[in-house]
Design a protein around this motif. Sequence first.
Motif, PDB file in Angstrom:
ATOM      1  N   PRO A  11      18.420  29.663  46.176  1.00 60.18           N
ATOM      2  CA  PRO A  11      19.696  29.069  45.779  1.00 60.18           C
ATOM      3  C   PRO A  11      20.697  29.215  46.917  1.00 60.18           C
ATOM      4  CG  PRO A  11      19.335  31.154  44.651  1.00 60.18           C
ATOM      5  CD  PRO A  11      18.083  30.854  45.408  1.00 60.18           C
ATOM      6  N   VAL A  12      21.532  28.221  47.098  1.00 56.35           N
ATOM      7  CA  VAL A  12      22.524  28.233  48.161  1.00 56.35           C
ATOM      8  C   VAL A  12      23.900  28.072  47.526  1.00 56.35           C
ATOM      9  CG1 VAL A  12      23.347  27.085  50.245  1.00 56.35           C
ATOM     10  CG2 VAL A  12      20.891  27.241  49.802  1.00 56.35           C
ATOM     11  N   LYS A  13      24.802  28.996  47.840  1.00 58.92           N
ATOM     12  CA  LYS A  13      26.170  28.897  47.348  1.00 58.92           C
ATOM     13  C   LYS A  13      26.967  27.982  48.285  1.00 58.92           C
ATOM     14  CE  LYS A  13      26.382  33.448  45.185  1.00 58.92           C
ATOM     15  NZ  LYS A  13      25.931  32.943  43.944  1.00 58.92           N
ATOM     16  N   THR A  14      28.034  27.424  47.758  1.00 55.14           N
ATOM     17  CA  THR A  14      28.896  26.595  48.587  1.00 55.14           C
ATOM     18  C   THR A  14      29.733  27.493  49.498  1.00 55.14           C
ATOM     19  OG1 THR A  14      30.787  26.626  47.075  1.00 55.14           O
ATOM     20  CG2 THR A  14      29.118  24.895  46.717  1.00 55.14           C
ATOM     21  N   LYS A  15      30.291  26.921  50.530  1.00 54.61           N
ATOM     22  CA  LYS A  15      31.151  27.682  51.433  1.00 54.61           C
ATOM     23  C   LYS A  15      32.359  28.232  50.687  1.00 54.61           C
ATOM     24  CE  LYS A  15      29.657  25.408  55.638  1.00 54.61           C
ATOM     25  NZ  LYS A  15      30.020  24.560  56.774  1.00 54.61           N
ATOM     26  N   ASP A  16      32.918  27.450  49.774  1.00 60.96           N
ATOM     27  CA  ASP A  16      34.057  27.927  48.979  1.00 60.96           C
ATOM     28  C   ASP A  16      33.667  29.121  48.119  1.00 60.96           C
ATOM     29  OD1 ASP A  16      35.844  26.077  50.007  1.00 60.96           O
ATOM     30  OD2 ASP A  16      35.613  24.673  48.333  1.00 60.96           O
ATOM     31  N   GLN A  17      32.488  29.068  47.488  1.00 64.05           N
ATOM     32  CA  GLN A  17      32.030  30.178  46.652  1.00 64.05           C
ATOM     33  C   GLN A  17      31.865  31.452  47.475  1.00 64.05           C
ATOM     34  OE1 GLN A  17      28.508  28.190  45.183  1.00 64.05           O
ATOM     35  NE2 GLN A  17      29.321  28.164  43.097  1.00 64.05           N
ATOM     36  N   VAL A  18      31.249  31.322  48.642  1.00 60.77           N
ATOM     37  CA  VAL A  18      31.012  32.488  49.486  1.00 60.77           C
ATOM     38  C   VAL A  18      32.330  33.054  50.005  1.00 60.77           C
ATOM     39  CG1 VAL A  18      29.966  33.271  51.643  1.00 60.77           C
ATOM     40  CG2 VAL A  18      28.684  31.790  50.103  1.00 60.77           C
ATOM     41  N   GLU A  19      33.216  32.179  50.439  1.00 67.35           N
ATOM     42  CA  GLU A  19      34.507  32.662  50.933  1.00 67.35           C
ATOM     43  C   GLU A  19      35.259  33.403  49.828  1.00 67.35           C
ATOM     44  OE1 GLU A  19      38.553  31.113  53.154  1.00 67.35           O
ATOM     45  OE2 GLU A  19      36.926  29.693  52.798  1.00 67.35           O
ATOM     46  N   HIS A  20      35.206  32.902  48.628  1.00 66.84           N
ATOM     47  CA  HIS A  20      35.867  33.568  47.493  1.00 66.84           C
ATOM     48  C   HIS A  20      35.236  34.940  47.243  1.00 66.84           C
ATOM     49  CE1 HIS A  20      38.150  33.784  43.773  1.00 66.84           C
ATOM     50  NE2 HIS A  20      37.039  34.152  43.163  1.00 66.84           N
ATOM     51  N   MET A  21      33.906  35.024  47.281  1.00 63.40           N
ATOM     52  CA  MET A  21      33.221  36.309  47.080  1.00 63.40           C
ATOM     53  C   MET A  21      33.608  37.314  48.162  1.00 63.40           C
ATOM     54  SD  MET A  21      29.410  34.964  46.023  1.00 63.40           S
ATOM     55  CE  MET A  21      28.681  36.554  46.339  1.00 63.40           C
ATOM     56  N   VAL A  22      33.651  36.856  49.409  1.00 63.04           N
ATOM     57  CA  VAL A  22      33.995  37.747  50.521  1.00 63.04           C
ATOM     58  C   VAL A  22      35.436  38.227  50.387  1.00 63.04           C
ATOM     59  CG1 VAL A  22      34.372  37.838  53.025  1.00 63.04           C
ATOM     60  CG2 VAL A  22      32.278  36.835  52.109  1.00 63.04           C
ATOM     61  N   ARG A  23      36.336  37.321  50.056  1.00 60.08           N
ATOM     62  CA  ARG A  23      37.742  37.721  49.919  1.00 60.08           C
ATOM     63  C   ARG A  23      37.911  38.730  48.796  1.00 60.08           C
ATOM     64  NH1 ARG A  23      42.886  36.546  51.985  1.00 60.08           N
ATOM     65  NH2 ARG A  23      44.143  38.170  51.033  1.00 60.08           N
ATOM     66  N   ASN A  24      37.186  38.557  47.689  1.00 63.14           N
ATOM     67  CA  ASN A  24      37.253  39.533  46.599  1.00 63.14           C
ATOM     68  C   ASN A  24      36.756  40.897  47.051  1.00 63.14           C
ATOM     69  OD1 ASN A  24      38.379  37.828  44.695  1.00 63.14           O
ATOM     70  ND2 ASN A  24      36.409  37.228  43.829  1.00 63.14           N
ATOM     71  N   LEU A  25      35.694  40.921  47.848  1.00 61.04           N
ATOM     72  CA  LEU A  25      35.172  42.184  48.377  1.00 61.04           C
ATOM     73  C   LEU A  25      36.194  42.840  49.303  1.00 61.04           C
ATOM     74  CD1 LEU A  25      32.954  44.280  48.815  1.00 61.04           C
ATOM     75  CD2 LEU A  25      32.010  42.771  50.576  1.00 61.04           C
ATOM     76  N   VAL A  26      36.780  42.061  50.198  1.00 58.75           N
ATOM     77  CA  VAL A  26      37.785  42.589  51.116  1.00 58.75           C
ATOM     78  C   VAL A  26      38.973  43.144  50.337  1.00 58.75           C
ATOM     79  CG1 VAL A  26      39.496  41.895  52.852  1.00 58.75           C
ATOM     80  CG2 VAL A  26      37.114  41.168  53.085  1.00 58.75           C
ATOM     81  N   ASP A  27      39.448  42.406  49.346  1.00 65.42           N
ATOM     82  CA  ASP A  27      40.577  42.872  48.540  1.00 65.42           C
ATOM     83  C   ASP A  27      40.226  44.155  47.792  1.00 65.42           C
ATOM     84  OD1 ASP A  27      42.233  40.803  49.359  1.00 65.42           O
ATOM     85  OD2 ASP A  27      41.816  39.554  47.599  1.00 65.42           O
ATOM     86  N   SER A  28      39.006  44.253  47.298  1.00 69.79           N
ATOM     87  CA  SER A  28      38.558  45.448  46.593  1.00 69.79           C
ATOM     88  C   SER A  28      38.529  46.659  47.523  1.00 69.79           C
ATOM     89  CB  SER A  28      37.176  45.212  45.985  1.00 69.79           C
ATOM     90  OG  SER A  28      36.683  46.382  45.393  1.00 69.79           O
ATOM     91  N   LEU A  29      37.974  46.472  48.712  1.00 73.38           N
ATOM     92  CA  LEU A  29      37.921  47.571  49.675  1.00 73.38           C
ATOM     93  C   LEU A  29      39.325  47.991  50.095  1.00 73.38           C
ATOM     94  CD1 LEU A  29      34.920  46.376  51.858  1.00 73.38           C
ATOM     95  CD2 LEU A  29      34.967  48.348  50.307  1.00 73.38           C
ATOM     96  N   ALA A  30      40.201  47.024  50.341  1.00 73.67           N
ATOM     97  CA  ALA A  30      41.580  47.351  50.702  1.00 73.67           C
ATOM     98  C   ALA A  30      42.253  48.100  49.557  1.00 73.67           C
ATOM     99  CB  ALA A  30      42.348  46.079  51.046  1.00 73.67           C
ATOM    100  N   GLY A  31      41.962  47.688  48.333  1.00 75.13           N
ATOM    101  CA  GLY A  31      42.532  48.361  47.169  1.00 75.13           C
ATOM    102  C   GLY A  31      42.125  49.813  47.066  1.00 75.13           C
ATOM    103  N   ASP A  32      40.931  50.156  47.584  1.00 80.34           N
ATOM    104  CA  ASP A  32      40.492  51.552  47.594  1.00 80.34           C
ATOM    105  C   ASP A  32      41.474  52.433  48.353  1.00 80.34           C
ATOM    106  OD1 ASP A  32      38.230  50.921  46.149  1.00 80.34           O
ATOM    107  OD2 ASP A  32      36.858  51.077  47.855  1.00 80.34           O
ATOM    108  N   TYR A  33      42.202  51.850  49.293  1.00 78.61           N
ATOM    109  CA  TYR A  33      43.163  52.591  50.102  1.00 78.61           C
ATOM    110  C   TYR A  33      44.601  52.261  49.742  1.00 78.61           C
ATOM    111  CZ  TYR A  33      39.006  53.330  52.876  1.00 78.61           C
ATOM    112  OH  TYR A  33      37.744  53.663  53.284  1.00 78.61           O
ATOM    113  N   GLY A  34      44.794  51.498  48.689  1.00 80.07           N
ATOM    114  CA  GLY A  34      46.140  51.122  48.284  1.00 80.07           C
ATOM    115  C   GLY A  34      46.781  50.123  49.235  1.00 80.07           C
ATOM    116  N   LEU A  35      45.959  49.287  49.866  1.00 81.50           N
ATOM    117  CA  LEU A  35      46.455  48.323  50.837  1.00 81.50           C
ATOM    118  C   LEU A  35      46.404  46.908  50.285  1.00 81.50           C
ATOM    119  CD1 LEU A  35      44.459  49.599  53.919  1.00 81.50           C
ATOM    120  CD2 LEU A  35      46.806  50.164  53.295  1.00 81.50           C
ATOM    121  N   LYS A  36      47.164  46.051  50.906  1.00 80.67           N
ATOM    122  CA  LYS A  36      47.087  44.627  50.622  1.00 80.67           C
ATOM    123  C   LYS A  36      46.789  43.936  51.942  1.00 80.67           C
ATOM    124  CE  LYS A  36      49.631  40.797  48.647  1.00 80.67           C
ATOM    125  NZ  LYS A  36      49.274  40.444  47.317  1.00 80.67           N
ATOM    126  N   VAL A  37      45.774  43.101  51.946  1.00 80.14           N
ATOM    127  CA  VAL A  37      45.408  42.419  53.188  1.00 80.14           C
ATOM    128  C   VAL A  37      46.443  41.349  53.513  1.00 80.14           C
ATOM    129  CG1 VAL A  37      42.946  42.867  52.909  1.00 80.14           C
ATOM    130  CG2 VAL A  37      43.899  40.755  52.036  1.00 80.14           C
TER     131      VAL A  37
END
Length: 90
Positions: A11-37
Amino acid sequence: MNDGGKNDPLPVKTKDQVEHMVRNLVDSLAGDYGLKVDGRTVSKEFRDCFGREGEHADDGRFGLTYAVRATLPEAEHGKAIRTRRVGIPR
Protein backbone atom coordinates in the motif's frame (compact mmCIF):
# COMPACT_ATOMS: atom_id res chain seq x y z
CA MET A 1 1.43 -20.79 -8.14
CA ASN A 2 0.04 -18.86 -5.17
CA ASP A 3 2.62 -17.03 -3.04
CA GLY A 4 0.07 -15.99 -0.39
CA GLY A 5 0.29 -12.36 -1.46
CA LYS A 6 4.03 -12.11 -0.77
CA ASN A 7 4.62 -10.27 -4.04
CA ASP A 8 1.47 -8.16 -4.03
CA PRO A 9 2.10 -4.40 -4.34
CA LEU A 10 2.54 -2.64 -1.01
CA PRO A 11 0.00 0.00 0.00
CA VAL A 12 1.21 3.51 -0.79
CA LYS A 13 0.10 6.56 1.17
CA THR A 14 -0.31 9.91 -0.52
CA LYS A 15 2.25 12.65 0.04
CA ASP A 16 -0.34 14.61 2.03
CA GLN A 17 -1.04 11.61 4.28
CA VAL A 18 2.65 11.04 4.96
CA GLU A 19 3.35 14.71 5.60
CA HIS A 20 0.46 14.81 8.08
CA MET A 21 1.77 11.69 9.87
CA VAL A 22 5.29 13.14 10.08
CA ARG A 23 4.05 16.48 11.38
CA ASN A 24 2.00 14.71 14.07
CA LEU A 25 5.10 12.78 15.13
CA VAL A 26 7.21 15.95 15.24
CA ASP A 27 4.54 17.76 17.27
CA SER A 28 4.32 14.81 19.67
CA LEU A 29 8.07 14.71 20.20
CA ALA A 30 8.20 18.48 20.70
CA GLY A 31 5.35 18.15 23.18
CA ASP A 32 7.49 15.76 25.24
CA TYR A 33 9.65 18.79 26.01
CA GLY A 34 6.86 21.33 26.26
CA LEU A 35 7.84 22.91 22.94
CA LYS A 36 5.93 24.14 19.95
CA VAL A 37 7.54 23.73 16.56
CA ASP A 38 7.96 26.74 14.32
CA GLY A 39 5.92 25.91 11.21
CA ARG A 40 7.73 28.64 9.29
CA THR A 41 10.94 26.58 9.44
CA VAL A 42 9.57 23.42 7.84
CA SER A 43 11.89 22.00 5.23
CA LYS A 44 10.60 18.99 3.29
CA GLU A 45 11.72 17.13 0.23
CA PHE A 46 9.84 14.37 -1.55
CA ARG A 47 11.97 12.21 -3.82
CA ASP A 48 11.59 9.17 -6.02
CA CYS A 49 12.21 5.76 -4.48
CA PHE A 50 15.26 3.89 -5.74
CA GLY A 51 16.53 0.44 -4.75
CA ARG A 52 20.05 -0.65 -3.82
CA GLU A 53 20.93 -1.37 -7.42
CA GLY A 54 19.48 1.90 -8.72
CA GLU A 55 16.16 0.36 -9.77
CA HIS A 56 13.26 2.81 -9.79
CA ALA A 57 9.88 2.04 -8.25
CA ASP A 58 7.06 3.08 -10.57
CA ASP A 59 4.19 2.23 -8.24
CA GLY A 60 3.98 5.60 -6.49
CA ARG A 61 6.52 4.97 -3.70
CA PHE A 62 8.57 7.95 -2.55
CA GLY A 63 10.89 9.10 0.19
CA LEU A 64 10.47 12.15 2.41
CA THR A 65 13.06 14.19 4.25
CA TYR A 66 11.43 16.51 6.81
CA ALA A 67 13.00 19.00 9.20
CA VAL A 68 11.59 21.70 11.46
CA ARG A 69 12.95 23.85 14.29
CA ALA A 70 11.81 24.37 17.84
CA THR A 71 13.54 26.57 20.39
CA LEU A 72 14.62 25.06 23.69
CA PRO A 73 15.96 27.49 26.28
CA GLU A 74 19.61 26.72 27.08
CA ALA A 75 18.78 26.16 30.75
CA GLU A 76 16.50 23.28 29.69
CA HIS A 77 19.00 21.40 27.47
CA GLY A 78 20.32 19.08 30.22
CA LYS A 79 16.84 18.28 31.50
CA ALA A 80 15.60 17.49 28.00
CA ILE A 81 18.53 15.19 27.26
CA ARG A 82 18.18 13.34 30.59
CA THR A 83 14.44 12.92 30.06
CA ARG A 84 14.90 11.46 26.58
CA ARG A 85 17.86 9.28 27.53
CA VAL A 86 16.19 7.74 30.57
CA GLY A 87 12.72 7.79 29.07
CA ILE A 88 11.04 9.21 32.15
CA PRO A 89 8.17 11.67 31.88
CA ARG A 90 8.89 15.32 32.63
